[in-house]
Design a protein around this motif. Structure first.
Motif, mmCIF file in Angstrom:
data_model
loop_
_atom_site.group_PDB
_atom_site.id
_atom_site.type_symbol
_atom_site.label_atom_id
_atom_site.label_comp_id
_atom_site.label_asym_id
_atom_site.label_seq_id
_atom_site.Cartn_x
_atom_site.Cartn_y
_atom_site.Cartn_z
ATOM 1 N N SER A 58 -2.573 3.751 -4.021
ATOM 2 C CA SER A 58 -2.495 2.898 -4.774
ATOM 3 C C SER A 58 -2.224 0.793 -3.888
ATOM 4 C CB SER A 58 -1.004 2.760 -6.316
ATOM 5 O OG SER A 58 -0.801 1.853 -6.642
ATOM 6 N N ALA A 59 -2.684 0.125 -3.859
ATOM 7 C CA ALA A 59 -2.828 -0.620 -3.652
ATOM 8 C C ALA A 59 -2.230 -1.975 -4.937
ATOM 9 C CB ALA A 59 -3.704 -1.573 -2.964
ATOM 10 N N SER A 60 -1.125 -2.594 -4.363
ATOM 11 C CA SER A 60 -1.075 -4.102 -5.281
ATOM 12 C C SER A 60 -0.067 -4.769 -5.119
ATOM 13 C CB SER A 60 0.475 -2.633 -6.330
ATOM 14 O OG SER A 60 1.272 -2.693 -5.763
ATOM 15 N N LEU A 61 -0.019 -6.577 -5.845
ATOM 16 C CA LEU A 61 0.348 -7.306 -5.032
ATOM 17 C C LEU A 61 1.992 -7.476 -5.735
ATOM 18 C CD1 LEU A 61 -2.624 -9.684 -5.755
ATOM 19 C CD2 LEU A 61 -0.614 -8.458 -3.048
ATOM 20 N N PRO A 62 3.379 -6.765 -5.147
ATOM 21 C CA PRO A 62 4.719 -7.105 -5.596
ATOM 22 C C PRO A 62 4.659 -7.667 -7.050
ATOM 23 C CG PRO A 62 4.766 -6.842 -3.417
ATOM 24 C CD PRO A 62 3.274 -7.520 -3.736
ATOM 25 N N ASP A 63 4.024 -9.024 -6.977
ATOM 26 C CA ASP A 63 4.606 -10.079 -7.932
ATOM 27 C C ASP A 63 3.406 -10.333 -9.306
ATOM 28 O OD1 ASP A 63 2.722 -11.440 -5.801
ATOM 29 O OD2 ASP A 63 3.694 -13.234 -5.946
ATOM 30 N N ARG A 64 2.275 -9.659 -9.178
ATOM 31 C CA ARG A 64 1.933 -9.420 -9.497
ATOM 32 C C ARG A 64 1.221 -8.367 -10.187
ATOM 33 N NH1 ARG A 64 -0.774 -13.430 -5.712
ATOM 34 N NH2 ARG A 64 -0.261 -15.018 -5.848
ATOM 35 N N PRO A 65 2.081 -8.400 -11.997
ATOM 36 C CA PRO A 65 1.853 -6.851 -11.985
ATOM 37 C C PRO A 65 0.046 -6.138 -12.773
ATOM 38 C CG PRO A 65 3.321 -8.235 -13.414
ATOM 39 C CD PRO A 65 2.739 -9.133 -12.944
ATOM 40 N N VAL A 116 -3.855 -4.421 -9.125
ATOM 41 C CA VAL A 116 -3.587 -2.670 -9.249
ATOM 42 C C VAL A 116 -4.274 -2.088 -8.975
ATOM 43 C CG1 VAL A 116 -2.395 -0.931 -9.485
ATOM 44 C CG2 VAL A 116 -1.452 -2.807 -10.248
ATOM 45 N N ARG A 117 -5.214 -1.083 -7.781
ATOM 46 C CA ARG A 117 -6.299 -1.004 -6.864
ATOM 47 C C ARG A 117 -5.512 0.299 -6.561
ATOM 48 N NH1 ARG A 117 -9.836 -0.052 -9.002
ATOM 49 N NH2 ARG A 117 -12.065 -0.684 -8.026
ATOM 50 N N LYS A 118 -6.280 1.525 -7.408
ATOM 51 C CA LYS A 118 -5.911 3.182 -6.923
ATOM 52 C C LYS A 118 -6.990 3.960 -6.453
ATOM 53 C CE LYS A 118 -2.338 3.140 -9.978
ATOM 54 N NZ LYS A 118 -1.185 4.030 -11.217
ATOM 55 N N ALA A 119 -6.643 4.963 -5.601
ATOM 56 C CA ALA A 119 -8.759 6.222 -5.835
ATOM 57 C C ALA A 119 -7.599 6.773 -4.998
ATOM 58 C CB ALA A 119 -8.730 4.768 -3.969
ATOM 59 N N LEU A 120 -7.649 7.917 -4.886
ATOM 60 C CA LEU A 120 -7.643 9.422 -4.959
ATOM 61 C C LEU A 120 -8.111 9.797 -3.235
ATOM 62 C CD1 LEU A 120 -6.019 11.505 -6.136
ATOM 63 C CD2 LEU A 120 -8.605 12.751 -6.057
ATOM 64 N N VAL A 121 -7.570 9.577 -2.153
ATOM 65 C CA VAL A 121 -8.034 10.385 -1.201
ATOM 66 C C VAL A 121 -8.203 12.422 -1.114
ATOM 67 C CG1 VAL A 121 -8.027 9.995 1.646
ATOM 68 C CG2 VAL A 121 -7.244 8.414 -0.131
ATOM 69 N N LEU A 133 0.640 -1.163 -0.055
ATOM 70 C CA LEU A 133 0.156 -0.287 0.124
ATOM 71 C C LEU A 133 1.184 1.177 -0.232
ATOM 72 C CD1 LEU A 133 -2.918 0.774 0.412
ATOM 73 C CD2 LEU A 133 -2.855 1.344 2.787
ATOM 74 N N GLU A 134 0.485 2.115 -0.863
ATOM 75 C CA GLU A 134 1.314 3.375 -1.177
ATOM 76 C C GLU A 134 0.668 4.529 -1.151
ATOM 77 O OE1 GLU A 134 5.519 2.901 -3.414
ATOM 78 O OE2 GLU A 134 3.503 1.625 -4.601
ATOM 79 N N LEU A 135 0.722 5.744 -0.556
ATOM 80 C CA LEU A 135 0.633 7.091 -0.629
ATOM 81 C C LEU A 135 1.160 8.051 -1.861
ATOM 82 C CD1 LEU A 135 -1.979 8.262 0.098
ATOM 83 C CD2 LEU A 135 -1.273 9.203 2.456
ATOM 84 N N ASP A 136 0.862 8.195 -2.257
ATOM 85 C CA ASP A 136 2.047 9.128 -3.085
ATOM 86 C C ASP A 136 3.141 8.281 -2.696
ATOM 87 O OD1 ASP A 136 0.193 10.961 -3.956
ATOM 88 O OD2 ASP A 136 1.126 11.825 -2.512
ATOM 89 N N ALA A 137 4.376 8.462 -2.591
ATOM 90 C CA ALA A 137 5.845 7.812 -2.695
ATOM 91 C C ALA A 137 5.708 7.255 -1.182
ATOM 92 C CB ALA A 137 7.241 8.931 -3.154
ATOM 93 N N ASP A 138 4.739 7.336 -0.608
ATOM 94 C CA ASP A 138 5.016 7.205 1.093
ATOM 95 C C ASP A 138 4.614 5.330 1.283
ATOM 96 O OD1 ASP A 138 7.167 9.009 1.841
ATOM 97 O OD2 ASP A 138 4.806 10.001 2.206
ATOM 98 N N LEU A 139 5.459 4.978 1.179
ATOM 99 C CA LEU A 139 4.455 3.351 1.711
ATOM 100 C C LEU A 139 4.327 3.176 2.914
ATOM 101 C CD1 LEU A 139 4.490 -0.020 1.307
ATOM 102 C CD2 LEU A 139 6.837 0.015 2.147
ATOM 103 N N LEU A 140 2.984 2.697 3.132
ATOM 104 C CA LEU A 140 1.672 2.326 4.387
ATOM 105 C C LEU A 140 1.797 1.063 4.963
ATOM 106 C CD1 LEU A 140 -1.467 4.401 3.675
ATOM 107 C CD2 LEU A 140 1.054 5.456 4.103
ATOM 108 N N PRO A 141 2.675 0.699 6.159
ATOM 109 C CA PRO A 141 2.189 -0.284 6.687
ATOM 110 C C PRO A 141 0.759 -1.354 6.598
ATOM 111 C CG PRO A 141 3.079 0.854 8.602
ATOM 112 C CD PRO A 141 3.175 1.784 7.497
ATOM 113 N N LEU A 142 0.848 -1.682 6.405
ATOM 114 C CA LEU A 142 -0.244 -2.986 6.821
ATOM 115 C C LEU A 142 -0.981 -4.273 8.200
ATOM 116 C CD1 LEU A 142 -1.401 -3.932 2.554
ATOM 117 C CD2 LEU A 142 -2.296 -1.819 4.174
ATOM 118 N N SER A 143 -1.625 -4.342 8.534
ATOM 119 C CA SER A 143 -1.890 -5.223 9.322
ATOM 120 C C SER A 143 -2.497 -5.800 9.053
ATOM 121 C CB SER A 143 -2.439 -4.482 10.435
ATOM 122 O OG SER A 143 -2.725 -5.270 12.165
#
Length: 450
Positions: free
Chosen positions: A242-249, A252-257, A208-218
Protein backbone atom coordinates in the motif's frame (compact mmCIF):
# COMPACT_ATOMS: atom_id res chain seq x y z
CA UNK A 1 7.98 -11.04 9.25
CA UNK A 2 11.37 -10.57 10.92
CA UNK A 3 13.11 -11.27 7.60
CA UNK A 4 11.25 -8.33 6.04
CA UNK A 5 12.58 -5.80 8.49
CA UNK A 6 16.18 -7.01 8.08
CA UNK A 7 16.32 -7.33 4.29
CA UNK A 8 14.47 -4.18 3.17
CA UNK A 9 16.95 -1.92 1.35
CA UNK A 10 16.87 1.37 -0.49
CA UNK A 11 16.55 0.96 -4.23
CA UNK A 12 19.01 2.37 -6.74
CA UNK A 13 17.74 4.93 -9.21
CA UNK A 14 15.72 3.00 -11.81
CA UNK A 15 13.27 5.73 -12.74
CA UNK A 16 14.00 7.48 -15.99
CA UNK A 17 13.11 10.85 -17.42
CA UNK A 18 9.59 11.61 -18.58
CA UNK A 19 9.01 10.17 -22.09
CA UNK A 20 7.66 12.28 -24.93
CA UNK A 21 3.90 12.23 -25.15
CA UNK A 22 1.04 13.20 -27.41
CA UNK A 23 -2.70 13.01 -26.83
CA UNK A 24 -5.35 12.38 -29.50
CA UNK A 25 -7.72 14.17 -29.28
CA UNK A 26 -6.14 16.99 -27.30
CA UNK A 27 -6.58 18.08 -24.56
CA UNK A 28 -7.73 15.48 -22.03
CA UNK A 29 -11.00 16.66 -20.44
CA UNK A 30 -12.56 15.20 -17.29
CA UNK A 31 -16.07 13.87 -17.75
CA UNK A 32 -15.59 12.83 -21.40
CA UNK A 33 -16.96 9.32 -21.82
CA UNK A 34 -15.13 8.61 -25.09
CA UNK A 35 -11.73 6.93 -24.93
CA UNK A 36 -8.67 8.85 -26.06
CA UNK A 37 -5.28 7.64 -27.25
CA UNK A 38 -2.11 8.64 -25.44
CA UNK A 39 1.07 8.14 -27.48
CA UNK A 40 4.43 7.81 -25.72
CA UNK A 41 7.92 7.58 -27.16
CA UNK A 42 11.32 7.20 -25.56
CA UNK A 43 10.51 4.25 -23.25
CA UNK A 44 13.68 2.11 -23.20
CA UNK A 45 14.01 -1.64 -22.78
CA UNK A 46 12.26 -4.67 -24.19
CA UNK A 47 9.52 -6.96 -22.95
CA UNK A 48 5.86 -6.57 -22.11
CA UNK A 49 5.02 -3.05 -21.03
CA UNK A 50 2.95 -2.47 -17.89
CA UNK A 51 1.22 0.79 -17.00
CA UNK A 52 -0.41 2.24 -13.89
CA UNK A 53 -2.35 5.50 -13.65
CA UNK A 54 -3.51 7.48 -10.64
CA UNK A 55 -6.94 8.41 -12.10
CA UNK A 56 -9.15 7.37 -14.99
CA UNK A 57 -9.37 3.98 -16.72
CA UNK A 58 -6.62 2.28 -18.71
CA UNK A 59 -7.47 0.22 -21.76
CA UNK A 60 -5.43 -1.64 -24.34
CA UNK A 61 -1.68 -0.93 -24.57
CA UNK A 62 0.10 -1.39 -27.93
CA UNK A 63 3.69 -0.79 -29.01
CA UNK A 64 4.58 -0.34 -32.68
CA UNK A 65 8.10 0.65 -33.80
CA UNK A 66 8.97 2.33 -30.52
CA UNK A 67 5.67 4.21 -30.19
CA UNK A 68 3.38 3.16 -27.34
CA UNK A 69 -0.35 3.77 -27.70
CA UNK A 70 -2.48 3.61 -24.56
CA UNK A 71 -6.27 3.66 -24.72
CA UNK A 72 -7.41 5.87 -21.84
CA UNK A 73 -10.69 7.20 -20.50
CA UNK A 74 -10.45 10.34 -18.31
CA UNK A 75 -12.09 10.34 -14.87
CA UNK A 76 -15.79 11.15 -14.83
CA UNK A 77 -15.52 13.44 -11.81
CA UNK A 78 -15.98 16.93 -13.32
CA UNK A 79 -12.94 18.70 -11.91
CA UNK A 80 -9.29 19.08 -12.98
CA UNK A 81 -6.74 16.30 -12.38
CA UNK A 82 -3.07 15.77 -12.99
CA UNK A 83 -2.61 12.40 -14.72
CA UNK A 84 0.45 10.44 -13.55
CA UNK A 85 1.39 7.49 -15.79
CA UNK A 86 4.02 5.05 -14.50
CA UNK A 87 5.42 2.63 -17.11
CA UNK A 88 7.73 -0.35 -16.60
CA UNK A 89 8.67 -3.58 -18.37
CA UNK A 90 8.30 -6.97 -16.73
CA UNK A 91 11.63 -8.69 -16.06
CA UNK A 92 13.65 -5.80 -17.52
CA UNK A 93 16.32 -3.81 -15.72
CA UNK A 94 15.49 -0.68 -17.75
CA UNK A 95 14.30 2.18 -15.52
CA UNK A 96 10.61 2.88 -15.04
CA UNK A 97 9.26 5.95 -16.83
CA UNK A 98 6.89 8.67 -15.61
CA UNK A 99 4.61 10.83 -17.76
CA UNK A 100 2.46 13.59 -16.27
CA UNK A 101 -0.37 15.08 -18.32
CA UNK A 102 -2.98 17.70 -17.34
CA UNK A 103 -6.66 16.74 -17.39
CA UNK A 104 -8.83 19.84 -17.79
CA UNK A 105 -12.41 20.31 -16.58
CA UNK A 106 -15.27 22.19 -18.21
CA UNK A 107 -17.11 24.67 -16.03
CA UNK A 108 -19.48 27.62 -16.40
CA UNK A 109 -18.65 31.03 -14.91
CA UNK A 110 -21.68 33.36 -14.61
CA UNK A 111 -20.81 37.03 -15.09
CA UNK A 112 -23.03 40.02 -14.31
CA UNK A 113 -21.60 43.40 -15.29
CA UNK A 114 -22.47 46.59 -17.16
CA UNK A 115 -24.53 46.18 -20.31
CA UNK A 116 -22.92 45.90 -23.75
CA UNK A 117 -19.51 45.22 -22.26
CA UNK A 118 -16.76 42.94 -23.57
CA UNK A 119 -15.74 40.23 -21.10
CA UNK A 120 -12.51 38.20 -21.25
CA UNK A 121 -11.80 35.38 -18.80
CA UNK A 122 -8.28 34.11 -18.22
CA UNK A 123 -7.79 30.71 -16.58
CA UNK A 124 -4.13 29.75 -16.28
CA UNK A 125 -2.53 30.24 -19.70
CA UNK A 126 -5.88 30.17 -21.55
CA UNK A 127 -8.11 33.11 -22.50
CA UNK A 128 -11.83 32.91 -23.30
CA UNK A 129 -13.45 35.81 -25.10
CA UNK A 130 -14.00 38.64 -25.54
CA UNK A 131 -17.67 37.83 -24.95
CA UNK A 132 -20.53 40.34 -25.19
CA UNK A 133 -22.57 40.90 -22.03
CA UNK A 134 -25.57 42.10 -24.07
CA UNK A 135 -28.21 44.67 -23.10
CA UNK A 136 -28.84 42.97 -19.73
CA UNK A 137 -25.18 42.81 -18.74
CA UNK A 138 -25.27 39.07 -18.12
CA UNK A 139 -23.54 36.08 -19.68
CA UNK A 140 -22.44 32.54 -18.86
CA UNK A 141 -18.94 31.65 -20.07
CA UNK A 142 -17.91 28.05 -20.73
CA UNK A 143 -14.23 27.64 -19.81
CA UNK A 144 -11.66 24.86 -19.38
CA UNK A 145 -9.85 24.76 -16.03
CA UNK A 146 -6.41 23.07 -15.80
CA UNK A 147 -5.13 21.43 -12.60
CA UNK A 148 -3.35 23.48 -9.92
CA UNK A 149 -5.09 26.71 -11.03
CA UNK A 150 -6.74 28.39 -8.05
CA UNK A 151 -8.30 31.51 -9.57
CA UNK A 152 -9.71 32.99 -12.78
CA UNK A 153 -9.23 36.61 -13.87
CA UNK A 154 -12.28 38.36 -15.37
CA UNK A 155 -11.59 41.50 -17.40
CA UNK A 156 -14.48 43.79 -18.42
CA UNK A 157 -14.35 46.65 -20.92
CA UNK A 158 -17.57 48.70 -21.02
CA UNK A 159 -19.03 50.90 -23.77
CA UNK A 160 -17.00 53.88 -22.60
CA UNK A 161 -13.73 51.93 -22.68
CA UNK A 162 -13.51 51.69 -18.88
CA UNK A 163 -11.54 48.55 -17.96
CA UNK A 164 -12.04 46.63 -14.70
CA UNK A 165 -10.77 43.33 -13.28
CA UNK A 166 -12.11 40.78 -10.83
CA UNK A 167 -10.59 37.56 -9.48
CA UNK A 168 -12.74 34.45 -8.93
CA UNK A 169 -11.50 31.67 -6.63
CA UNK A 170 -11.46 28.13 -8.04
CA UNK A 171 -11.73 25.26 -5.58
CA UNK A 172 -11.21 21.59 -6.50
CA UNK A 173 -11.54 18.54 -4.22
CA UNK A 174 -8.72 16.10 -3.59
CA UNK A 175 -8.19 12.98 -5.67
CA UNK A 176 -5.77 10.06 -5.80
CA UNK A 177 -2.32 11.36 -6.83
CA UNK A 178 -0.26 8.15 -6.68
CA UNK A 179 0.78 5.53 -9.24
CA UNK A 180 2.55 2.31 -8.19
CA UNK A 181 4.91 -0.08 -10.04
CA UNK A 182 6.22 -3.47 -8.87
CA UNK A 183 9.08 -4.99 -10.89
CA UNK A 184 10.29 -8.46 -9.84
CA UNK A 185 14.01 -9.10 -10.47
CA UNK A 186 15.38 -12.41 -11.65
CA UNK A 187 16.54 -14.57 -8.77
CA UNK A 188 17.19 -18.12 -7.73
CA UNK A 189 14.72 -20.49 -6.14
CA UNK A 190 15.82 -19.32 -2.70
CA UNK A 191 16.37 -15.60 -3.25
CA UNK A 192 13.70 -13.10 -4.21
CA UNK A 193 13.86 -9.39 -4.93
CA UNK A 194 11.29 -6.77 -5.91
CA UNK A 195 11.85 -3.18 -7.00
CA UNK A 196 8.95 -0.86 -6.15
CA UNK A 197 8.42 2.61 -7.64
CA UNK A 198 5.92 5.22 -6.42
CA UNK A 199 5.16 8.33 -8.48
CA UNK A 200 3.19 11.37 -7.33
CA UNK A 201 1.18 13.57 -9.68
CA UNK A 202 1.80 16.63 -7.48
CA UNK A 203 3.75 17.33 -4.28
CA UNK A 204 4.09 15.36 -1.06
CA UNK A 205 6.15 12.43 0.23
CA UNK A 206 4.34 9.06 0.12
CA UNK A 207 4.31 6.28 2.68
CA UNK A 208 4.89 2.66 1.61
CA UNK A 209 3.70 -0.30 3.69
CA UNK A 210 3.98 -4.05 3.16
CA UNK A 211 1.32 -5.67 5.35
CA UNK A 212 2.06 -4.04 8.72
CA UNK A 213 5.69 -3.15 7.93
CA UNK A 214 6.88 0.27 6.79
CA UNK A 215 9.23 0.17 3.79
CA UNK A 216 11.76 3.04 3.54
CA UNK A 217 11.58 5.00 0.28
CA UNK A 218 14.43 6.77 -1.51
CA UNK A 219 13.66 9.85 -3.59
CA UNK A 220 15.25 9.50 -7.03
CA UNK A 221 13.57 12.29 -8.99
CA UNK A 222 10.97 15.02 -8.58
CA UNK A 223 7.83 13.26 -7.37
CA UNK A 224 9.34 9.75 -7.70
CA UNK A 225 10.49 7.33 -4.98
CA UNK A 226 11.79 3.75 -5.08
CA UNK A 227 12.43 0.90 -2.65
CA UNK A 228 13.66 -2.70 -2.83
CA UNK A 229 12.02 -5.55 -1.00
CA UNK A 230 14.14 -8.68 -0.57
CA UNK A 231 12.19 -11.29 1.41
CA UNK A 232 15.05 -13.82 1.23
CA UNK A 233 13.97 -17.47 1.31
CA UNK A 234 10.39 -16.79 2.33
CA UNK A 235 7.82 -19.49 1.44
CA UNK A 236 5.16 -18.92 -1.17
CA UNK A 237 2.88 -16.16 0.08
CA UNK A 238 0.95 -13.07 -0.98
CA UNK A 239 1.73 -9.71 0.60
CA UNK A 240 -0.42 -6.59 0.56
CA UNK A 241 1.43 -3.48 -0.62
CA UNK A 242 0.00 0.00 0.00
CA UNK A 243 1.27 3.44 -1.02
CA UNK A 244 -0.42 6.48 0.49
CA UNK A 245 -0.03 10.18 1.27
CA UNK A 246 -0.50 10.67 5.05
CA UNK A 247 -2.21 14.06 4.74
CA UNK A 248 -4.45 13.12 1.77
CA UNK A 249 -6.82 10.20 2.52
CA UNK A 250 -7.94 10.06 -1.13
CA UNK A 251 -4.40 9.19 -2.28
CA UNK A 252 -4.10 5.43 -1.78
CA UNK A 253 -2.68 2.85 -4.21
CA UNK A 254 -2.68 -0.88 -3.44
CA UNK A 255 -1.24 -4.02 -5.02
CA UNK A 256 -0.60 -7.67 -4.22
CA UNK A 257 2.99 -8.99 -4.13
CA UNK A 258 3.37 -12.76 -4.54
CA UNK A 259 6.43 -14.91 -3.83
CA UNK A 260 6.41 -18.10 -5.93
CA UNK A 261 9.38 -20.41 -5.11
CA UNK A 262 8.86 -22.58 -8.20
CA UNK A 263 9.31 -19.59 -10.51
CA UNK A 264 11.74 -17.46 -8.55
CA UNK A 265 9.57 -14.30 -8.28
CA UNK A 266 6.20 -13.07 -9.34
CA UNK A 267 4.19 -9.93 -8.76
CA UNK A 268 0.64 -8.87 -9.39
CA UNK A 269 0.75 -5.10 -9.79
CA UNK A 270 -2.04 -2.56 -9.49
CA UNK A 271 -5.12 -3.25 -11.54
CA UNK A 272 -5.26 -1.66 -14.98
CA UNK A 273 -8.47 -0.06 -13.79
CA UNK A 274 -7.03 3.05 -12.20
CA UNK A 275 -8.62 4.67 -9.17
CA UNK A 276 -11.53 6.81 -10.36
CA UNK A 277 -10.70 9.75 -8.12
CA UNK A 278 -11.96 11.31 -4.95
CA UNK A 279 -15.39 9.69 -5.21
CA UNK A 280 -13.76 6.35 -4.29
CA UNK A 281 -11.64 7.93 -1.62
CA UNK A 282 -10.28 4.74 -0.03
CA UNK A 283 -11.62 2.68 2.85
CA UNK A 284 -13.83 3.35 5.83
CA UNK A 285 -13.37 6.94 6.96
CA UNK A 286 -14.09 8.61 10.27
CA UNK A 287 -15.36 12.21 10.40
CA UNK A 288 -15.78 14.44 13.45
CA UNK A 289 -17.88 17.58 13.05
CA UNK A 290 -18.92 20.64 15.06
CA UNK A 291 -21.57 23.15 14.05
CA UNK A 292 -23.43 26.26 15.12
CA UNK A 293 -26.70 27.64 13.82
CA UNK A 294 -30.31 28.55 14.54
CA UNK A 295 -33.63 26.73 14.95
CA UNK A 296 -37.09 28.27 14.56
CA UNK A 297 -40.40 26.41 15.08
CA UNK A 298 -42.34 29.13 13.21
CA UNK A 299 -43.84 30.12 16.56
CA UNK A 300 -42.26 31.65 19.64
CA UNK A 301 -39.30 29.26 19.78
CA UNK A 302 -36.30 30.89 18.10
CA UNK A 303 -33.04 29.62 19.53
CA UNK A 304 -29.31 29.18 18.93
CA UNK A 305 -28.19 25.63 18.18
CA UNK A 306 -24.87 23.88 18.84
CA UNK A 307 -24.14 20.41 17.49
CA UNK A 308 -21.47 17.72 17.49
CA UNK A 309 -21.36 14.64 15.28
CA UNK A 310 -19.36 11.50 14.58
CA UNK A 311 -19.64 9.74 11.22
CA UNK A 312 -18.23 6.53 9.78
CA UNK A 313 -18.71 6.29 6.01
CA UNK A 314 -17.81 3.85 3.24
CA UNK A 315 -17.17 4.40 -0.50
CA UNK A 316 -19.75 3.45 -3.13
CA UNK A 317 -19.25 3.42 -6.91
CA UNK A 318 -20.61 6.97 -6.78
CA UNK A 319 -20.31 8.88 -3.50
CA UNK A 320 -20.04 7.61 0.07
CA UNK A 321 -22.68 6.34 2.51
CA UNK A 322 -22.33 6.23 6.26
CA UNK A 323 -23.78 6.20 9.74
CA UNK A 324 -23.79 9.53 11.58
CA UNK A 325 -24.26 9.92 15.34
CA UNK A 326 -25.09 13.39 16.59
CA UNK A 327 -26.09 15.44 19.60
CA UNK A 328 -27.21 19.06 19.65
CA UNK A 329 -28.29 21.73 22.11
CA UNK A 330 -30.88 24.46 21.63
CA UNK A 331 -32.26 26.85 24.22
CA UNK A 332 -34.66 29.76 24.48
CA UNK A 333 -36.35 31.92 27.12
CA UNK A 334 -39.55 33.98 27.27
CA UNK A 335 -40.94 36.67 29.63
CA UNK A 336 -44.51 35.97 30.76
CA UNK A 337 -46.51 39.03 31.80
CA UNK A 338 -48.98 38.69 34.65
CA UNK A 339 -52.61 39.77 34.26
CA UNK A 340 -52.80 40.84 37.94
CA UNK A 341 -51.71 44.33 38.88
CA UNK A 342 -48.60 44.46 41.04
CA UNK A 343 -47.55 40.89 40.32
CA UNK A 344 -44.11 40.67 38.65
CA UNK A 345 -43.43 38.88 35.41
CA UNK A 346 -42.32 35.27 35.24
CA UNK A 347 -39.58 33.80 33.05
CA UNK A 348 -39.96 30.57 31.13
CA UNK A 349 -36.93 28.69 29.81
CA UNK A 350 -36.61 25.61 27.61
CA UNK A 351 -33.58 23.48 26.78
CA UNK A 352 -33.71 20.92 23.95
CA UNK A 353 -31.09 18.14 23.78
CA UNK A 354 -31.76 15.77 20.85
CA UNK A 355 -29.30 12.92 20.23
CA UNK A 356 -29.38 9.86 18.01
CA UNK A 357 -28.24 8.73 14.59
CA UNK A 358 -29.11 8.28 10.97
CA UNK A 359 -27.84 7.70 7.45
CA UNK A 360 -25.85 10.22 5.41
CA UNK A 361 -25.01 10.13 1.70
CA UNK A 362 -22.23 12.33 0.27
CA UNK A 363 -20.79 12.98 -3.18
CA UNK A 364 -17.23 14.21 -2.34
CA UNK A 365 -16.06 14.04 -5.97
CA UNK A 366 -18.02 17.14 -6.88
CA UNK A 367 -16.63 20.61 -6.24
CA UNK A 368 -19.11 21.62 -3.54
CA UNK A 369 -19.71 18.03 -2.29
CA UNK A 370 -23.50 17.85 -1.75
CA UNK A 371 -24.85 15.62 1.02
CA UNK A 372 -28.15 14.58 2.61
CA UNK A 373 -28.93 13.17 6.07
CA UNK A 374 -32.03 11.59 7.63
CA UNK A 375 -32.13 10.37 11.22
CA UNK A 376 -34.17 9.39 14.27
CA UNK A 377 -33.49 11.19 17.56
CA UNK A 378 -34.49 11.03 21.20
CA UNK A 379 -34.97 14.52 22.62
CA UNK A 380 -34.66 15.60 26.23
CA UNK A 381 -36.89 18.63 26.94
CA UNK A 382 -36.04 20.59 30.08
CA UNK A 383 -38.43 23.41 31.01
CA UNK A 384 -38.43 25.78 33.96
CA UNK A 385 -40.54 28.72 35.18
CA UNK A 386 -39.22 31.32 37.59
CA UNK A 387 -41.05 34.14 39.36
CA UNK A 388 -40.36 36.19 42.44
CA UNK A 389 -43.59 35.07 44.04
CA UNK A 390 -43.27 31.33 43.27
CA UNK A 391 -40.63 28.63 43.74
CA UNK A 392 -38.96 27.51 40.52
CA UNK A 393 -40.93 24.84 38.66
CA UNK A 394 -38.65 22.42 36.83
CA UNK A 395 -39.61 19.41 34.71
CA UNK A 396 -37.95 16.98 32.30
CA UNK A 397 -39.72 15.24 29.43
CA UNK A 398 -38.75 12.98 26.55
CA UNK A 399 -39.95 13.29 22.97
CA UNK A 400 -39.23 11.55 19.69
CA UNK A 401 -37.65 13.64 16.92
CA UNK A 402 -36.99 13.22 13.20
CA UNK A 403 -34.27 15.26 11.48
CA UNK A 404 -33.64 15.70 7.76
CA UNK A 405 -31.03 18.08 6.35
CA UNK A 406 -29.20 18.67 3.07
CA UNK A 407 -26.23 20.87 2.32
CA UNK A 408 -22.84 21.45 0.73
CA UNK A 409 -19.33 20.90 2.09
CA UNK A 410 -16.36 22.20 0.04
CA UNK A 411 -12.91 21.05 1.12
CA UNK A 412 -10.81 23.37 3.28
CA UNK A 413 -7.58 22.26 4.97
CA UNK A 414 -7.66 18.82 6.65
CA UNK A 415 -11.45 18.55 6.37
CA UNK A 416 -14.52 20.28 4.96
CA UNK A 417 -16.60 23.28 5.93
CA UNK A 418 -20.33 22.67 5.68
CA UNK A 419 -23.55 24.64 5.35
CA UNK A 420 -26.82 22.76 5.79
CA UNK A 421 -30.51 23.40 6.22
CA UNK A 422 -33.48 21.18 6.93
CA UNK A 423 -36.28 20.47 9.37
CA UNK A 424 -36.53 18.77 12.77
CA UNK A 425 -39.95 17.45 13.75
CA UNK A 426 -40.69 16.83 17.43
CA UNK A 427 -43.88 17.39 19.42
CA UNK A 428 -44.48 17.09 23.13
CA UNK A 429 -48.12 16.88 24.23
CA UNK A 430 -48.79 16.74 27.96
CA UNK A 431 -51.66 18.08 30.10
CA UNK A 432 -49.23 20.63 31.57
CA UNK A 433 -47.01 21.25 28.53
CA UNK A 434 -47.59 21.36 24.79
CA UNK A 435 -44.45 22.15 22.78
CA UNK A 436 -43.31 21.94 19.18
CA UNK A 437 -39.68 21.09 19.96
CA UNK A 438 -38.29 21.42 16.45
CA UNK A 439 -38.56 23.52 13.34
CA UNK A 440 -36.41 24.89 10.55
CA UNK A 441 -32.69 24.28 11.10
CA UNK A 442 -29.90 26.37 9.51
CA UNK A 443 -26.38 25.42 10.49
CA UNK A 444 -22.73 25.74 9.47
CA UNK A 445 -19.53 24.25 10.78
CA UNK A 446 -16.48 22.10 10.05
CA UNK A 447 -15.94 18.34 9.63
CA UNK A 448 -12.50 16.88 10.35
CA UNK A 449 -11.43 13.76 8.44
CA UNK A 450 -9.67 11.44 10.87
Amino acid sequence: MAALAVLVALAPSRVGATPLSAVTPSPLVAGDRAETTIELRGVPGVGALQVDANVGKLGRVEEVQGTIRIRYQPPQSPFPHQLCLLLWRAGDEAPAQVARLPILARTTIPVQTRRNSQVTIRVGNRSFGPLASGPRGRLRAEVLVPPAVREALVEVVDEEGLRSHKRIAIQTPSYNELALAIAPSEGSRTSYRFTIAVANAAAGSPRLELDADLLPLSRVDAGVWTAVWAPGSAPAAARSLSASLPDRPESVRKALVEVAPTRGTAAQGPSSQAVEGASRGGRLRLNLGVGIGLMHNLGKLFSPRLSTELCLDYPLPVGRIGLRLLASFAWASQRIASEQAGVPEAESRVLLVPFGGGVVYRVPSLWLSPFAFAGLLAQLVRTSIRADYLPERLRHDWALAFLGVAGLEPRLGPGRIFLQTGYQWSRLADPELVLLGGGIVVEGGYRFEL
